[in-house]
Design an enzyme around this catalytic site. Structure first.
Site, PDB file in Angstrom:
ATOM      1  CE  LYS A  87       0.804   1.422   4.407  1.00 37.85           C
ATOM      2  NZ  LYS A  87       1.399   2.648   4.861  1.00 37.85           N
TER       3      LYS A  87
ATOM      4  CG  ASP B 207      -0.268  -0.221   8.028  1.00 33.11           C
ATOM      5  OD1 ASP B 207      -1.061   0.640   8.637  1.00 33.11           O
ATOM      6  OD2 ASP B 207       0.915  -0.070   7.687  1.00 33.11           O
TER       7      ASP B 207
END
Ligand code: C5P
Length: 301
Positions: free
Chosen positions: A12, A138
């Site tokens: 990401k 995350d």
């Protein structure tokens, strides 16, 4: 030989990262827009008849014992599901390590998704994301993928459905950064309370590339630049060579440029390859949460 199963663990980038303050538990309250990109580790999972959890990888940069987040994820999955079987996990590492790209978290998320398939446990994405929060901030986002606004310590997700295509050139400076050190060095006066996520979400939804690029902002960038001045110098050089704005993902040190077309991204990629070893050409992964084609976008997979 047992059943082999393959899961991609996508990296990401942060389009925004704002810190609202420090929490009593030592974490920081964040507000960020995260976007999955098509740079991925490839994990192969295979049932281990001996009942053990074992790891193999093609990289020496990751530990292969219980410290690896993929190993943690397998243990978390066993504890939560009550399934006490063994698994061999092979990690083909493509995402730079300790780079601000959530590589370790993506591997952990891929293990949660993969074991759910391998062991036929039928857990929902929401359940797996909730288990992921115990592994790392995350991990829930990496379970869901696509694009989302993340709040709390990063685990409270609001999916963003957009159909914007953008190219991403990543530059990974040869510096290892500890997320904990960067958050720890953040000074109260560096916190920003201006809400930027709604503007970013609007720009993404409108497919307005210039507005997206102009809205990219990360309050941790000055902290990482202060702790690691060579990253700041490199960012300046990248900006000069690329001729477009340069941003930092997560706690860094990975820098990235957004480009609207494959051609412009390839030009920047080749220019940077002239003086940097670790440069990657990738793009936004189309939202995993949007329906495959037609239909109304929905917040559920
Ligand atoms: O959750 P994760 O293990 O990835 O976080 C690593 C470290 O980064 C934490 O120990 C904490 O010091 C810091 N952190 C933080 N606030 C967050 C996320 C991470 O302070 N929202």
């Amino acid at each position: 030989m047992g059943v082999l199963l393959v899961e991609h663990a996508f990296a990401k980038i942060n389009l925004t990262l704002d810190v609202m303050g420090r929490r009593p538990d030592g974490y920081h309250e964040v507000d960020m827009v995260m976007q999955t990109i098509d740079l991925a580790d490839v994990l192969t999972l295979e049932e281990d008849p001996a009942g053990a959890i074992t790891l193999e990888a093609n990289a020496s940069s990751v530990p292969l014992d219980e410290r690896n987040l993929a190993h943690v994820a397998a243990r978390v999955f066993r504890a939560n599901s009550g399934v006490n079987r063994g698994v061999r996990i092979l990690i083909d590492k493509q995402i730079p390590v300790a780079a601000g790209l959530a590589g370790g978290s993506a591997d952990a998320a891929a293990v949660l998704r993969g074991l759910n398939r391998l062991w036929g446990t039928g857990k929902t994405t929401d359940e797996l994301a909730a288990w992921g929060a115990a592994i790392g901030s995350d991990v829930p986002f990496c379970v869901r993928r696509g694009c989302a606004v993340a709040r709390g310590r990063g685990e409270r997700l609001e999916p963003v459905n957009h159909r914007m295509h953008a190219w991403v050139v990543l530059v990974r400076p040869p510096v290892f950064v500890s997320t904990g050190d960067v958050y720890g060095a953040l000074r109260a006066e560096e916190y920003s309370r201006r809400p930027r996520s709604p503007e970013m979400v609007r720009a993404l939804a409108a497919g307005d590339f210039e507005a997206v690029r102009a809205g990219v902002h990360n309050v941790l960038a000055p902290v990482t630049f202060r702790l690691y001045p060579e990253v700041a110098r490199l960012a300046e050089r990248v900006r000069h060579v690329a001729g477009v704005p340069v941003h930092m993902s997560g706690s860094g040190p990975t820098l990235f440029c957004l480009l609207p077309t494959r051609g412009s991204a390839q030009r920047v990629y080749h220019a940077l390859r002239g003086f940097m070893r670790e440069v990657y050409l990738c793009r936004f992964l189309p939202s995993a949460l949007a329906p495959p084609r037609g239909g109304r976008p929905s917040v559920e997979p």
